[in-house]
Scaffold this motif. Structure first.
Motif, PDB file in Angstrom:
ATOM      1  N   ASN A  82      34.128  -9.588   5.729  1.00  0.00           N
ATOM      2  CA  ASN A  82      35.320  -9.287   6.732  1.00  0.00           C
ATOM      3  C   ASN A  82      36.921  -8.933   6.690  1.00  0.00           C
ATOM      4  O   ASN A  82      37.755 -10.546   6.351  1.00  0.00           O
ATOM      5  CB  ASN A  82      35.816 -10.443   7.756  1.00  0.00           C
ATOM      6  CG  ASN A  82      35.984  -9.891   8.955  1.00  0.00           C
ATOM      7  OD1 ASN A  82      36.870  -8.462   8.950  1.00  0.00           O
ATOM      8  ND2 ASN A  82      35.899 -10.895  10.412  1.00  0.00           N
ATOM      9  N   THR A 120      31.603 -14.504  13.994  1.00  0.00           N
ATOM     10  CA  THR A 120      33.279 -14.165  14.491  1.00  0.00           C
ATOM     11  C   THR A 120      34.119 -13.189  13.395  1.00  0.00           C
ATOM     12  O   THR A 120      34.413 -12.178  12.955  1.00  0.00           O
ATOM     13  CB  THR A 120      33.872 -14.479  15.571  1.00  0.00           C
ATOM     14  OG1 THR A 120      33.047 -14.541  16.403  1.00  0.00           O
ATOM     15  CG2 THR A 120      34.520 -14.121  16.085  1.00  0.00           C
ATOM     16  N   ASN A 124      31.666 -14.761  19.760  1.00  0.00           N
ATOM     17  CA  ASN A 124      30.282 -13.057  19.421  1.00  0.00           C
ATOM     18  C   ASN A 124      29.491 -13.807  20.630  1.00  0.00           C
ATOM     19  O   ASN A 124      28.569 -12.266  20.026  1.00  0.00           O
ATOM     20  CB  ASN A 124      30.387 -12.990  17.894  1.00  0.00           C
ATOM     21  CG  ASN A 124      29.437 -14.433  17.673  1.00  0.00           C
ATOM     22  OD1 ASN A 124      29.995 -15.390  17.755  1.00  0.00           O
ATOM     23  ND2 ASN A 124      28.477 -13.341  16.648  1.00  0.00           N
ATOM     24  N   VAL A 131      33.639  -9.889  20.400  1.00  0.00           N
ATOM     25  CA  VAL A 131      33.617  -8.900  19.093  1.00  0.00           C
ATOM     26  C   VAL A 131      31.703  -8.442  18.803  1.00  0.00           C
ATOM     27  O   VAL A 131      31.277  -9.296  18.964  1.00  0.00           O
ATOM     28  CB  VAL A 131      34.044 -10.046  18.034  1.00  0.00           C
ATOM     29  CG1 VAL A 131      33.830  -9.536  15.912  1.00  0.00           C
ATOM     30  CG2 VAL A 131      35.586  -9.968  17.809  1.00  0.00           C
ATOM     31  N   THR A 132      31.778  -7.689  18.981  1.00  0.00           N
ATOM     32  CA  THR A 132      30.525  -6.628  18.975  1.00  0.00           C
ATOM     33  C   THR A 132      30.008  -6.777  18.042  1.00  0.00           C
ATOM     34  O   THR A 132      28.213  -6.170  17.703  1.00  0.00           O
ATOM     35  CB  THR A 132      30.752  -5.200  19.452  1.00  0.00           C
ATOM     36  OG1 THR A 132      31.489  -4.443  19.150  1.00  0.00           O
ATOM     37  CG2 THR A 132      31.258  -5.905  21.052  1.00  0.00           C
ATOM     38  N   ASP A 133      30.761  -6.845  16.339  1.00  0.00           N
ATOM     39  CA  ASP A 133      30.009  -6.566  15.433  1.00  0.00           C
ATOM     40  C   ASP A 133      29.011  -6.877  15.143  1.00  0.00           C
ATOM     41  O   ASP A 133      27.503  -6.945  14.445  1.00  0.00           O
ATOM     42  CB  ASP A 133      31.007  -6.528  14.057  1.00  0.00           C
ATOM     43  CG  ASP A 133      32.054  -5.947  14.849  1.00  0.00           C
ATOM     44  OD1 ASP A 133      32.221  -5.301  13.337  1.00  0.00           O
ATOM     45  OD2 ASP A 133      33.248  -6.422  14.992  1.00  0.00           O
ATOM     46  N   SER A 134      28.504  -8.184  15.694  1.00  0.00           N
ATOM     47  CA  SER A 134      26.917  -9.359  15.299  1.00  0.00           C
ATOM     48  C   SER A 134      27.568 -10.078  16.274  1.00  0.00           C
ATOM     49  O   SER A 134      27.277 -11.272  16.872  1.00  0.00           O
ATOM     50  CB  SER A 134      27.945 -10.266  13.497  1.00  0.00           C
ATOM     51  OG  SER A 134      27.854 -10.406  12.481  1.00  0.00           O
ATOM     52  N   GLU A 135      27.368  -9.401  17.373  1.00  0.00           N
ATOM     53  CA  GLU A 135      27.541  -9.745  18.746  1.00  0.00           C
ATOM     54  C   GLU A 135      26.032 -10.446  19.325  1.00  0.00           C
ATOM     55  O   GLU A 135      24.779  -9.742  18.547  1.00  0.00           O
ATOM     56  CB  GLU A 135      27.540  -8.416  19.926  1.00  0.00           C
ATOM     57  CG  GLU A 135      26.694  -7.309  19.815  1.00  0.00           C
ATOM     58  CD  GLU A 135      27.255  -6.530  21.233  1.00  0.00           C
ATOM     59  OE1 GLU A 135      27.345  -7.074  21.759  1.00  0.00           O
ATOM     60  OE2 GLU A 135      26.477  -5.872  21.192  1.00  0.00           O
ATOM     61  N   THR A 188      34.733  -4.166  18.874  1.00  0.00           N
ATOM     62  CA  THR A 188      34.325  -3.861  17.444  1.00  0.00           C
ATOM     63  C   THR A 188      35.882  -5.228  16.464  1.00  0.00           C
ATOM     64  O   THR A 188      36.794  -5.159  17.405  1.00  0.00           O
ATOM     65  CB  THR A 188      34.237  -2.787  16.506  1.00  0.00           C
ATOM     66  OG1 THR A 188      35.778  -2.251  16.850  1.00  0.00           O
ATOM     67  CG2 THR A 188      33.335  -2.311  16.721  1.00  0.00           C
ATOM     68  N   PHE A 189      35.450  -5.827  15.350  1.00  0.00           N
ATOM     69  CA  PHE A 189      36.840  -6.636  15.354  1.00  0.00           C
ATOM     70  C   PHE A 189      37.857  -5.842  14.608  1.00  0.00           C
ATOM     71  O   PHE A 189      39.120  -6.461  15.061  1.00  0.00           O
ATOM     72  CB  PHE A 189      36.209  -7.245  13.843  1.00  0.00           C
ATOM     73  CG  PHE A 189      37.052  -9.051  12.845  1.00  0.00           C
ATOM     74  CD1 PHE A 189      36.274  -9.477  13.914  1.00  0.00           C
ATOM     75  CD2 PHE A 189      38.452  -8.296  12.728  1.00  0.00           C
ATOM     76  CE1 PHE A 189      36.915 -10.821  13.378  1.00  0.00           C
ATOM     77  CE2 PHE A 189      38.983  -9.519  12.459  1.00  0.00           C
ATOM     78  CZ  PHE A 189      38.193 -10.679  13.429  1.00  0.00           C
ATOM     79  N   GLU A 190      37.386  -4.364  14.592  1.00  0.00           N
ATOM     80  CA  GLU A 190      38.573  -3.864  13.813  1.00  0.00           C
ATOM     81  C   GLU A 190      39.633  -3.280  14.988  1.00  0.00           C
ATOM     82  O   GLU A 190      40.628  -3.585  15.413  1.00  0.00           O
ATOM     83  CB  GLU A 190      38.534  -2.610  13.332  1.00  0.00           C
ATOM     84  CG  GLU A 190      39.489  -1.332  13.090  1.00  0.00           C
ATOM     85  CD  GLU A 190      38.929  -0.426  12.380  1.00  0.00           C
ATOM     86  OE1 GLU A 190      39.834   1.229  12.294  1.00  0.00           O
ATOM     87  OE2 GLU A 190      37.545  -0.394  11.898  1.00  0.00           O
ATOM     88  N   PRO A 197      31.121 -12.425   9.768  1.00  0.00           N
ATOM     89  CA  PRO A 197      30.064 -11.903   9.663  1.00  0.00           C
ATOM     90  C   PRO A 197      28.425 -12.251   9.293  1.00  0.00           C
ATOM     91  O   PRO A 197      28.874 -12.855   8.177  1.00  0.00           O
ATOM     92  CB  PRO A 197      29.480 -10.204   9.004  1.00  0.00           C
ATOM     93  CG  PRO A 197      31.984 -10.490   8.665  1.00  0.00           C
ATOM     94  CD  PRO A 197      32.063 -11.732   8.293  1.00  0.00           C
TER      95      PRO A 197
END
Length: 240
Positions: free
Chosen positions: A107, A13, A189, A208-212, A226-228, A16
């Motif tokens: 991140n 989260t 995540n 958060v889906t970046d490293s889900e 995403t985190f953004e 990453p």
């Protein structure tokens, strides 16, 4: 909604990472440190995973730290004794452990998210699974430019009695921080450990889906992105 607390997961989260890569290099670095004391890598692997499993099953009668070492001692001992072994491992987290950072993601938005969270709620909590000592939690936080002063509370194995995905983990945090779980936001995540478990005690959730980490059969209510996109979402709420 006015939140009383915002809780952040760390691994995957704020920081990453691929869990398999993290574990590989973490275990490898620790094995190198302990090798001169006669500790074999295979035994260390067994001891560490055994300790983690024991903490996840903790029933609350002992701290996670006590439960970990009760399990670890059954597999690993050194001639110098347990106290020296604990000192060596604690020192490892302040030194060689930082080599693992080279295998983790960057991140640059982590600090921004935490700063925004302080505008969203009076309390901001690092709700990372307390299977590590505080020194290790702070080490990983430093990899994304964060530290102890950025949070009102950080969970670590020294003073925690439960782990994710046990809902009592979140209940105990709320009790300690004197917040209503139905007025808290959990950002994570992992569908099981973060979203499902936090939802079970009434928290709002943002995945958060970046490293889900997706799990079948664990439904939850909340938002994802995403985190953004998380930054954009919190920014809009803060403006209002």
């Amino acid at each position: 909604m006015k939140y009383e607390a915002v809780l952040f997961d760390m691994d995957g989260t704020l920081v990453p990472m691929d869990q398999h890569i993290f574990v590989k290099h973490y275990f490898g670095e620790l094995a190198r440190v302990l090798a001169p004391y006669g500790v074999e890598a295979e035994a260390l692997n067994t001891a560490l995973w055994g300790g983690v499993k024991a903490m996840v099953k903790n029933d609350g009668r002992k701290t996670n730290e006590e439960v970990f070492w009760d399990s670890f001692d059954k597999v690993i001992t050194i001639r110098q004794g347990r106290e020296e072994l604990e000192r060596i491992i604690t020192n490892f987290y302040s030194n060689e452990f930082h080599r693992v950072k080279a295998y983790m993601g960057e991140n640059p938005l982590a600090r921004k998210a935490v700063e925004l969270a302080h505008h969203l709620a009076p309390k901001v909590i690092l709700a990372t699974n307390p299977i590590f000592p505080l020194v290790a939690q702070l080490a990983r936080l430093s990899w994304v430019g964060l530290g102890e002063k950025d949070f009102d509370f950080i969970t670590a194995y020294e003073d925690q009695y439960f782990c994710k995905p046990n809902p009592r983990y979140f209940e105990e945090i709320c009790k300690r921080m004197e917040v209503d779980p139905t007025k808290c936001l959990m950002i994570g995540n992992d569908e099981l450990e973060d979203m499902y478990t936090a939802s079970a005690v009434g928290m709002d959730c943002y995945m958060v889906t970046d490293s889900e980490i997706l799990r079948e059969g664990f439904s939850w209510n909340g938002k994802k992105g995403t985190f953004e996109e998380l930054i954009e979402w919190i920014s809009e709420i803060v403006k209002d």
